[in-house]
Design a protein around this motif. Structure first.
Motif, PDB file in Angstrom:
ATOM      1  N   SER A   6       1.608   5.847   5.727  1.00  0.00           N
ATOM      2  CA  SER A   6       0.697   5.666   6.854  1.00  0.00           C
ATOM      3  C   SER A   6       1.513   5.557   8.135  1.00  0.00           C
ATOM      4  CB  SER A   6      -0.155   4.410   6.665  1.00  0.00           C
ATOM      5  OG  SER A   6       0.660   3.259   6.606  1.00  0.00           O
ATOM      6  N   THR A  31       5.870   2.604  11.696  1.00  0.00           N
ATOM      7  CA  THR A  31       5.338   1.979  12.901  1.00  0.00           C
ATOM      8  C   THR A  31       6.031   2.564  14.119  1.00  0.00           C
ATOM      9  OG1 THR A  31       5.015  -0.055  11.639  1.00  0.00           O
ATOM     10  CG2 THR A  31       4.892  -0.224  14.034  1.00  0.00           C
ATOM     11  N   ARG A  45      -0.588  11.963  11.427  1.00  0.00           N
ATOM     12  CA  ARG A  45      -0.826  11.282  10.151  1.00  0.00           C
ATOM     13  C   ARG A  45      -1.025  12.272   9.016  1.00  0.00           C
ATOM     14  NH1 ARG A  45      -4.738   6.723  12.788  1.00  0.00           N
ATOM     15  NH2 ARG A  45      -3.105   5.174  13.170  1.00  0.00           N
ATOM     16  N   GLN A  65       4.895   2.363   5.273  1.00  0.00           N
ATOM     17  CA  GLN A  65       4.253   2.338   6.583  1.00  0.00           C
ATOM     18  C   GLN A  65       5.286   2.633   7.666  1.00  0.00           C
ATOM     19  OE1 GLN A  65       2.077  -1.177   7.550  1.00  0.00           O
ATOM     20  NE2 GLN A  65       1.623  -0.493   9.614  1.00  0.00           N
ATOM     21  N   GLU A  71       1.256   3.946  12.056  1.00  0.00           N
ATOM     22  CA  GLU A  71       0.549   3.024  12.935  1.00  0.00           C
ATOM     23  C   GLU A  71       1.263   2.968  14.289  1.00  0.00           C
ATOM     24  OE1 GLU A  71      -2.310   1.643  12.088  1.00  0.00           O
ATOM     25  OE2 GLU A  71      -2.141   2.552  10.093  1.00  0.00           O
ATOM     26  N   ARG A 113       2.320   7.107  -0.858  1.00  0.00           N
ATOM     27  CA  ARG A 113       1.284   6.948   0.160  1.00  0.00           C
ATOM     28  C   ARG A 113       1.985   6.517   1.446  1.00  0.00           C
ATOM     29  NH1 ARG A 113      -4.469   5.020  -0.890  1.00  0.00           N
ATOM     30  NH2 ARG A 113      -5.333   5.627   1.096  1.00  0.00           N
ATOM     31  N   SER A 136       1.384  12.308   5.894  1.00  0.00           N
ATOM     32  CA  SER A 136       0.722  12.052   4.622  1.00  0.00           C
ATOM     33  C   SER A 136       0.978  13.196   3.639  1.00  0.00           C
ATOM     34  CB  SER A 136      -0.770  11.875   4.842  1.00  0.00           C
ATOM     35  OG  SER A 136      -1.429  11.650   3.628  1.00  0.00           O
ATOM     36  N   GLN A 181      -4.132  11.831  14.592  1.00  0.00           N
ATOM     37  CA  GLN A 181      -4.741  12.322  13.357  1.00  0.00           C
ATOM     38  C   GLN A 181      -3.900  13.455  12.762  1.00  0.00           C
ATOM     39  OE1 GLN A 181      -8.686  13.857  13.964  1.00  0.00           O
ATOM     40  NE2 GLN A 181      -9.186  13.811  11.794  1.00  0.00           N
ATOM     41  N   LYS A 229       0.800  -1.225   0.000  1.00  0.00           N
ATOM     42  CA  LYS A 229       0.000   0.000   0.000  1.00  0.00           C
ATOM     43  C   LYS A 229       0.828   1.268   0.000  1.00  0.00           C
ATOM     44  CE  LYS A 229      -3.759  -2.231   2.459  1.00  0.00           C
ATOM     45  NZ  LYS A 229      -4.539  -2.273   3.695  1.00  0.00           N
TER      46      LYS A 229
END
Length: 105
Positions: free
Chosen positions: A100, A62, A85, A60, A102, A98, A89, A82, A57
């Motif tokens: 992300s 972490t 991110r 990422q 987590e 893209r 982003s 939020q 995706k």
């Protein structure tokens, strides 16, 4: 509250150490950005571990920290995570990627 903001923005000495990322642009810089922000949110910055990896995706990031600090990263109603991110982003869009973020339990 004021002392928290001073600590967050590095205006007050803290346990965060001498961690100051140098902006260049790339995946590792996004990881450094997340670490820079998260280290200043938590009570135990030494326990923060941030890693990035490519997946199907995109990229990422972490974050792993002490269980007691997870709530500070998430924030009230998820506002902190939020915002984090959204920043990452937006920075990832500059590189047409893209990205992300987590939080690992």
């Amino acid at each position: 509250m004021l002392s928290f903001l001073k600590k967050l923005f590095g205006l007050e000495s803290s346990n965060a150490g001498d961690f100051y990322p140098q902006p260049v642009g790339g995946d590792e810089d996004l990881v450094q950005l997340v670490k820079f922000m998260v280290v200043r949110m938590v009570d135990e910055p030494e326990a923060v571990q941030v890693r990035g990896e490519n997946n199907d995706k995109g990229f990422q990031i972490t974050v792993k920290c002490n269980q007691s600090d997870i709530g500070k990263i998430i924030g009230k109603a998820g506002k902190n995570i939020q915002a984090l991110r959204a920043l990452v982003s937006g920075a990832g869009v500059r590189g047409s990627r893209r990205v992300s973020v987590e939080i690992e339990d």
